[in-house]
Structure formats: structure tokens, C-alpha cells
Design an enzyme around this catalytic site. Structure first.
Site, PDB file in Angstrom:
ATOM      1  N   TYR A  79      -2.052  89.909  31.290  1.00  0.00           N
ATOM      2  CA  TYR A  79      -1.642  90.080  29.894  1.00  0.00           C
ATOM      3  C   TYR A  79      -2.249  88.954  29.068  1.00  0.00           C
ATOM      4  CZ  TYR A  79       1.298  90.047  25.753  1.00  0.00           C
ATOM      5  OH  TYR A  79       1.749  90.041  24.457  1.00  0.00           O
ATOM      6  N   HIS A 109      -1.357  92.906  22.936  1.00  0.00           N
ATOM      7  CA  HIS A 109      -0.789  93.502  21.727  1.00  0.00           C
ATOM      8  C   HIS A 109      -1.619  93.103  20.529  1.00  0.00           C
ATOM      9  CE1 HIS A 109       2.896  93.405  24.302  1.00  0.00           C
ATOM     10  NE2 HIS A 109       2.979  94.625  23.810  1.00  0.00           N
TER      11      HIS A 109
END
Lengths: 174, 745
Positions: free
Chosen positions: A87, A125
Site C-alpha cells: 500500500y 488512494h
């Protein structure tokens, strides 16, 4: 244009403040001290991304342009259903230094590391209005896989996309 | 033996060396002693040089060439002899050979210039000479393209347009490369008239062009983004040098928002704030810079220095010990002899804590005493290793040791402390008791209890510290090192000294011996001797002041004060006193200022000569008040009417003449000497306008008034890390968030 030397360095506890300054300048989100403390704790475990079952390891790297710290990438490993994912928490380059290939260098660095380990996917994101970022990641093969409403609290728009890149396995999963 | 005789006569020493050489075989020296032997030979040659036997020295040098191992020293010695013998062509050739080995050595260039007859001590050259020098350096630059000295030296002697072109060429590549020390390199040029303006025009042009097109003026090659930042950096330092602090701060802030991760930007901003008078903000900023690289000792030291200047002594010490060995940190800081005690002592002095200040100044003095003692180790070592030339240099160094500026400052500081102690002695024990008896019995009892508790606590602390130290020492070395716990950490015993003036005289004598050409030395001598009533010594000090700089306001003050005191003394009674009197009478006509004039008239003529200078006017005003106390308001008016002419240089915004430290001194005079509170506050208000960043005058932009300034420096980040939603369902982005627009460092 004259190309000045660029290099990548892992974050050390001695220059954590530079990382802070970068993040303050680049991102609308302020990270608290724990974030940086974790950065240090993990930075010492550098060298090889060893996959440890329960612990989550993080990796922080700074980019230097002619010995000035101009960008950084921070990411961490996560486990999901037996597979390992990466991530990306933050990736940014100071405004005057964009378009010089530094962002590409940072991202490639992480992608290279991923390909040597058993990483299945890498994701992050992005705020919905951040066109530049979305285009940047698409160039590397990322795709929008999800939209999350009201992910951010105090900035507008509060929605974000999840961009994911699936990686071919280096070795077959056991 | 040769060294001893050298002290008396160099020629004797040579004889001895030759005799020694005569006793050696031809195939001497063996391999392992070649260095020592070659050292001895070089030493002999340098002795010959000193004696003036230059031809012989050169001959010796050439004869022994094969035996001399240090080739560089050989060449340098040879070239120095050639120059002295006026064999300039050969010398020039040799200098060029030396330059080939090291094209960045300024002394070789200097030597080459001398050989061409183009060297001037003060750098003053006729335009013809400049032409020739220019041609010389052009050719040198061609030959040694990588040498930075060859490019930098011409900037000193070139003028006008040529200068502009050369400096432009010099700066551009360094800005692209990003050299933080560029400004320090160019700094000496600001002292030469006219060059500062040329530089200003040039760098503003560069900045403008970079902002508009991203290239240097007249080029199409795009510069990397860092160049703009380094240019802004240079511009900020330039304005700082010209005392335009507002503009300087604006520029450096621009640079910081461009690239906030460069530590040098914060250091320079801290320096600008210090010049502008806001020492607390400067210290805070220096600390911020320090945090950006905790492994950098230099930045740590700079931060400590700023904190001491801002009188934050305990914080400074905590920061300084970050770079000392764990454990016995305080002693380690002392052992390093880094002389931080000097800045620390000055800070304590400013705060009025004389005991601690004295302690620090005396610590510096002890450092120098230690250095002097350390030389004894070298006597036998150098003789064994035969490093004779360096040894002689070290001896010369030790002779001049106490003229070093740190020592002078420390001695001056110590003397000032003692002077203050003399003027306002601390309460003695008996006085304290008297005060005590005046209190009510219940209060007395409380005070005594408090004292007892404090003593017990201090004792316990000292004991536990002792245990700690001895425990750690035992565990470390097995032996017992009893390190003396400092019995007087706050310097209280030093304050109780019986005769402060006698102590002061000790340091004064050292200063007089080693720094006789410093105004400060004689000023302090004057102060001490006036208090001791040693008239002739004080007079000697006055004469020295007059000799060094008669136009200085300090000298004027001392002169008037001295003769004022003398004239108010009672008529001489004893023989000794009459003798003193007659000496003074004989000497007085020699002082031209007082020729045929009364003191008041002398004061007025001094004023007429220096009407426009603030500090001179203040000195005159002080003396006016001293001579005629009823003319106080006139004195005040004299100060307030001082013109603060704006010096306007072509094209640049006008800069005021007054300097911040001078204005602070004037304010103190108004408050303490002339004792006119209203005038003092009027002055303060006026200066607050001139120096908006100064904390002393509480200018509007200083950190005293605008807390907002400091808040910007403190990091406001209080948000949680952005967690992965799957792991933590609650939105972790809480707390303050700011949009892009509001982001500012």
C-alpha cells in the site's frame, strides 16, 4: 536542460525532519508524530522486504536532486487472504521539481522491489479531483478499481479512488 | 643543542649543524632516518635564510637536493629564496611549476604577481596594471580551467564593466551547481566601493530572468529548478549585508516556500533575524534547522551559539551536550576546549549574573593556561622526531598565545565583571544578618527552615551524584577515579572576592602585554586605574588611547573624564602627590586637544568636527552632562537632534546610517547616565520604527509583539495517520486539516 544527479536514500532518524517538511509542503493531510516514529522504526529494517507473518513492515525512501531532498515515497506491506500487498501511503515531489522523472524513479524503485518478492498487488488512494496523479499512475498500469465516498474529512471533494496494479507472480503461490 | 643556540644566534646554530654534518658518512642517512635528516637540512637552509646568507642558502639547497625528501617544501623554500635574491624570472618559472601542482593556492598566485611586479598589498592598482593583471589571469585561466582561484582573484582588482562581466561568468555556474558558500566567497567584494551596486543589479537580473523564462539572461538553455532557489538565497544574503532586513526576509521566505527541505535556507534566515535584532526568533529558527539534520555537529554548534546570544543558557547547554560522550557530559564539554564558555559568560554578564559569568570567563583563561602548559610535551618529542621547523613555529605561537582574540574577550569580560563588583558590591554576610533581624520572628523561623531544607537537599544531591560518578567509574575502569565535584557551581565564592580590582589587574597586565594595540585594552586599563586612584597609570592609558585613535568617541570620553577628575582633586599634599601633579602639568600641553582650551571648549570643538555621527554626539552629550550637570536638557537635545541621514545609493532604496547596536547603547546612556526616562522612551519609540524587527525596541515585527510569527515555526500537525479503511473502519483523518492554500512554512 542540464541533468543534475538524482539519487534515492532511505530515511534515517537524523533527517526525519526533512521528510516532515516535504509532507507538509506536498499534502493537504497532516500526519502525526506516530507516523514518523513508525517510519524510523521501520527504516532500520531496510535492505530486504522480509515478509513476516504478523508484522507489517513499512518502507520509506527519499529522492534527492543534486543533494536537495525533493521527494519521497512511503509504503507498507499488508497481508490479505494469504497474499501480500503493498500500500502506497504517500508519494510526492516538490512542485518546482516535477516533470523531471523523479516521481517515476521513486515509483519504479518500489515496483522493482515488489517484483523480487511475492507481491500480488500494489494499490493506493487518490482524491477524485487529482487528475494529474490519476494520469501519472495510469501510465504505470494502475487502474481505478473502487470509489470510496467521504474518505477524507476536511477537504473537498471528500471522495477518493482506489488505484490498483496487479503484478504477475514471480513464483507460484504455495 | 642546535635549537638552544638558535635562540641566541642563528649563525652559531649553523656552525653547529655543519660540524654535525661533517661527522656523517657519505651514504648517510639509512632508509628509516631519511625524513629526519631531510628535516634537519631544510632547517639549516631556513636558518641561513634568516641570517641573510641567501646565496649560500640556495647553494646548500641545490647541493642537498637528493637528500631532501619533502619535495614541496623544497620547492617552496627555493622559490622564496629566489624572490629574495631578485632572480624573478627563475622564480616565476618555479611558481608556475608549483601552480601546476596546486592551482588553487593563493600564495602561489601572489608570488607570481610579485615576480611580474604586479603585486600591491592593499589591492590598489593603476588601470595599466589592471590591464596587465587581467591578461595574466586570462592566460592562467586557460591553462588551469579547473582552478577556482584563477577565476576568483581577478574579481578583486577588476573594475566597472569588466568586473560585471567577470562576476557574471563566475556566479552563473556556481548557482547552477548550487554552492551555498557563494555569498561568503563574494563577501569581501562588498567592501570595495561601487561593486555592491553592480552585484545587486546583476543578481536581480538573474532572478528576474529565471522567474520569467527559466533561463539565465541571454541564454536559451533551461536551468534546473534549484537554480532559482539558490539565486533567491544569494539575493537574501545580499540584502542582509546591505541592512535591508525586510526585503532580505521576504526573499528567503520565498526560497523556503520553493524548496522547504534545504537546511542552509533556515540557517541564513536565522542569521538575518539576528542582524535585525530579533534574537529569540533567530534561536528558534536555528533550532528548527538543527532538527533537520541531527547528525550535523556544525549546525548544532551554530544553534548553541544563537541560543547563547538570545540568553537561553540552560537550553543551549542541553543542546550542546547532544554531541558529547554519554556520562560525564559537562566535563567533556570543558575538556574539548571549544571555548563555548566565552559566549556563555557573555550571556550571563548581560543577564547580570556576575558569579556565573566570572566562572565562565575564568574557565576560558584556564584553557589558555592549559595550552601553554601542553607545550612541554613537545620539547622532547620534537627533538626526537627532528621536526625542527614546525617546532620553532610552535614556540613562536606559544609566545603570542595570549594575544588570541578569544583570550582577549574573556579577559575583558572578567575585568568588566570585577569592575561591576567593585561599583556595586554584593551583600556581605553581615549585611544579610542585619536584614534578617529586621524580620518578624515567625518569618525568620520560616526562612531558616527553608534554608535548612535547601542545604539538606543540595547535600543529598551532591552525595548521590558522587555515588553515581564513582559507581560508573568503578564499573568502567575498575579503578577509583574521584573526579572533583565542583564545589562552587554558581560562582558565588568568586563574587565574594575581597579586592575585585586586584583580580582585575591580573588580567589587565596580560592584556597590556599581548594586545597593546587594542583600544579595548587601554579603555579597561583606564577604568580600573581610575578606580584604584592610580593617576599616572590612568594617564598612561589615556595617552595610549590618543595614540591609537584620537577621534574615537571612547578616547574623547576618557580624556575629558580624566582631566575632569584631576581638576577636582584636592591640591597635592605629600611629595609623591606633588610629583604626580608636576608630571601631569608637564604632559598636558602635549595633548593637542586640550591646548589652550578648557575642557568644555574641547568638548564643543569635538562636536563640531563630528556633527553628523550619532556616537560622537552621544559622547559629547555625556561629557557635557559630566562637566556641567545643570545642562542636562541640552545634553539630551544634542542626542535627539542627531540626524539619521538616509544614505541613498543610485537605484537602491535608501538605507539608514544608524546601526542597531549603537542605538541600543544610546538608549542605555539616556536611561542610566543622563537619567531621563522620558527621553529614553521617546528614543525607544523612534528606534522601534527604524528597526521593526528588534526585540529590544519592541518593533512591530519582532517576536515580542507578533506571536503569530513564532506560531508559524511550531509544527501544527496533529492528525492521525491515514489508515487503511479495511483495517480500521473509523475515518482516521481527525483533527485539524488544512487545505493546500493555507500551507506555509
Amino acid at each position: 536542460m542540464k541533468q543534475l544527479s538524482t539519487s534515492l536514500e532511505g530515511v534515517r532518524d537524523k533527517n526525519i525532519m526533512q521528510l516532515k517538511k516535504l509532507n507538509i509542503a506536498l499534502f493537504p493531510v497532516r500526519y502525526n508524530d506516530k507516523y514518523y516514529a513508525d517510519a524510523l522504526a521501520s527504516a532500520r529494517l531496510e535492505a530486504v522486504l522480509v515478509i513476516d507473518d504478523e508484522k507489517l513492515k513499512k518502507r520509506f525512501t527519499e529522492a534527492y536532486y543534486s543533494d536537495i531532498c525533493v521527494g519521497a515515497i512511503a509504503c507498507r506491506l499488508e497481508k490479505k487472504d494469504g497474499a501480500v500487498r503493498v500500500y502506497i501511503m504517500t508519494l510526492g515531489v516538490l512542485a518546482p521539481y516535477r516533470g523531471l522523472g523523479i516521481g517515476t524513479m521513486l515509483l519504479n524503485h518500489v515496483l522493482d522491489l515488489c517484483s523480487t518478492q511475492n507481491i500480488s498487488e500494489i494499490y493506493l488512494h487518490v482524491q477524485t479531483n487529482n487528475e494529474e496523479a490519476i494520469n501519472f499512475y495510469k501510465k504505470f498500469g494502475f487502474e481505478i478499481t473502487e470509489t470510496i465516498k467521504n474518505y477524507y474529512t476536511n477537504i473537498t471533494p471528500p471522495d477518493c479512488y482506489v488505484l490498483t496494479k496487479y503484478l504477475a507472480q514471480a513464483q507460484p503461490k504455495k | 643543542m642546535a635549537l638552544c643556540t638558535r635562540i641566541f644566534s642563528a649563525s652559531k646554530a649553523i656552525e653547529i649543524l655543519e660540524a654535525y654534518e661533517g661527522t656523517l658518512d657519505d651514504d648517510y642517512p639509512p632508509e628509516n632516518e631519511r625524513c629526519e635528516h631531510s628535516e634537519m637540512l631544510l632547517y639549516k637552509v631556513s636558518l641561513l635564510e634568516e641570517c641573510g646568507l641567501l646565496e649560500k642558502a640556495l647553494e646548500e639547497l641545490h647541493k642537498k637536493e637528493t637528500k631532501i625528501v619533502d619535495k614541496l617544501a623544497y620547492k617552496e623554500q627555493e622559490v622564496s629564496l629566489l624572490v629574495k635574491l631578485n632572480r624573478l624570472e627563475e622564480a616565476a618559472k618555479l611558481y608556475r611549476a608549483l601552480l601546476y601542482m596546486n592551482p588553487d593556492n593563493y600564495r602561489y598566485y601572489e608570488g607570481l604577481q610579485r615576480c611580474a611586479g604586479l603585486y600591491s598589498e592593499k589591492g590598489q592598482y593603476s588601470s595599466d596594471e589592471i590591464q596587465r593583471l587581467d591578461a595574466l589571469y586570462q592566460s592562467l585561466q586557460q591553462e588551469y580551467t579547473w582552478s577556482s582561484a584563477a577565476k576568483r582573484i581577478p574579481l578583486d582588482f577588476l573594475q566597472g564593466e569588466r568586473f560585471q562581466a567577470a562576476v557574471d561568468n563566475y556566479i552563473r555556474p556556481l548557482l547552477t551547481k548550487g554552492v551555498p558558500s557563494l555569498f561568503s566567497d563574494l563577501s569581501p567584494l562588498y567592501d570595495q566601493p561601487g561593486k555592491a551596486d553592480i552585484l545587486e543589479k546583476l543578481i536581480l537580473e538573474l532572478e528576474d530572468s529565471l522567474k520569467k523564462t527559466g533561463c539565465f539572461p541571454g541564454r536559451t538553455v533551461k536551468e534546473p529548478p534549484s537554480t532559482l532557489m539558490w539565486t533567491l538565497f544569494l539575493v537574501a544574503q545580499h540584502y542582509d549585508r546591505r541592512s535591508q532586513y525586510g526585503t532580505a526576509l521576504a526573499k528567503i521566505d520565498e526560497a523556503i516556500s520553493h524548496t522547504p527541505t534545504v537546511i542552509d535556507l533556515y540557517s541564513v534566515k536565522s542569521r538575518i533575524l539576528k542582524h535585525a535584532g530579533d534574537l529569540t526568533a533567530a534561536a528558534a529558527l536555528a533550532d528548527e534547522a538543527r532538527c533537520m539534520d541531527l547528525a550535523d555537529r556544525y549546525i548544532n554548534s551554530e544553534c548553541v551559539k544563537r541560543m547563547l546570544q538570545a540568553d537561553q543558557v540552560s537550553l543551549a547547554e542541553k543542546t550542546a551536550v547532544l554531541f558529547t560522550k554519554d556520562g560525564d557530559q559537562h566535563n567533556n564539554l570543558y575538556d574539548m576546549q571549544c571555548m563555548y564558555e566565552l559566549a556563555s559568560g557573555e550571556s550571563y554578564f548581560r543577564q547580570g549574573e556576575l558569579g556565573k559569568a566570572l566562572k565562565k570567563f575564568l574557565a576560558v583563561e584556564k584553557h589558555y593556561a592549559d595550552i601553554t602548559e601542553d607545550q612541554f610535551d613537545f620539547h622532547s618529542y620534537c627533538l626526537r622526531k627532528m621536526t625542527l621547523r614546525t617546532y620553532v613555529e610552535m614556540l613562536k605561537f606559544q609566545d603570542r598565545l595570549h594575544s588570541h582574540s578569544y583570550f582577549c574577550k574573556a579577559a575583558a569580560g572578567a575585568i568588566r565583571c570585577y569592575l561591576k563588583l567593585f561599583d556595586s558590591p554584593p551583600k556581605s554576610a553581615t549585611e544579610k544578618d542585619e536584614e534578617m533581624s529586621k524580620l518578624l520572628p515567625s518569618q525568620k523561623k520560616k526562612m531558616r527552615q527553608k534554608q535548612r531544607k535547601a542545604e539538606a537537599r543540595a547535600k543529598k544531591e551532591a552525595e548521590s551524584k558522587n555515588e553515581e560518578i564513582s559507581a560508573s567509574n568503578v564499573s568502567k575502569s575498575g579503578k577509583r577515579h574521584v573526579k572533583a565535584v565542583d564545589p562552587d557551581p554558581h560562582g558565588e565564592k568568586l563574587l565574594q572576592v575581597e579586592d575585585p580590582l586586584m583580580e582585575a589587574t591580573k588580567y589587565l597586565k596580560l592584556l597590556q602585554k599581548h594586545s597593546p594595540d587594542s583600544l579595548e585594552t587601554h579603555f579597561l586599563s583606564f577604568e580600573v586605574n581610575m578606580r584604584k586612584q592610580k593617576i599616572l597609570l590612568a594617564f598612561q592609558a589615556v595617552k595610549n588611547l590618543m595614540r591609537l585613535d584620537a577621534e574615537n568617541p571612547l578616547s574623547h570620553r576618557c580624556l575629558i573624564r580624566f582631566f575632569n577628575k584631576v581638576s577636582s582633586m584636592p591640591a597635592p599634599v605629600s611629595d609623591a602627590e606633588r610629583l604626580v601633579w608636576s608630571v601631569l602639568e608637564a604632559e598636558r600641553p602635549a595633548i593637542s586637544q586640550l591646548h589652550q582650551k578648557s575642557l568644555t571648549d574641547a568638548n564643543i570643538s569635538f562636536l563640531r568636527e563630528h556633527e553628523n555621527s550619532l556616537m560622537h554626539r552621544v559622547a559629547v552629550a555625556e561629557m557635557l552632562y559630566l562637566l556641567e550637570p545643570n545642562k542636562k536638557s541640552e545634553a539630551v537635545k544634542l542626542i535627539e537632534d542627531s540626524p539619521n541621514n538616509m544614505v541613498s545609493i543610485k537605484g537602491a532604496p535608501p538605507v539608514q546610517l544608524w546601526k542597531l547596536e549603537d542605538c541600543i547603547a544610546v538608549h542605555e546612556v539616556l536611561e542610566n547616565v543622563l537619567i531621563d526616562k522620558e527621553a529614553a522612551s521617546r528614543w525607544k519609540a523612534r528606534c522601534a520604527e527604524c528597526f521593526p524587527y528588534s526585540r529590544y525596541f519592541e518593533g512591530i515585527r519582532s517576536s515580542v509583539v507578533s506571536k503569530a510569527y513564532l506560531n508559524n515555526l511550531i509544527d501544527n500537525s496533529e492528525n492521525g495517520a491515514s489508515n487503511h479503511p479495511e483495517l480500521n473502519n473509523s475515518i482516521a483523518l481527525n483533527g485539524k486539516l488544512e487545505t493546500f492554500k493555507d500551507l506555509k512554512i
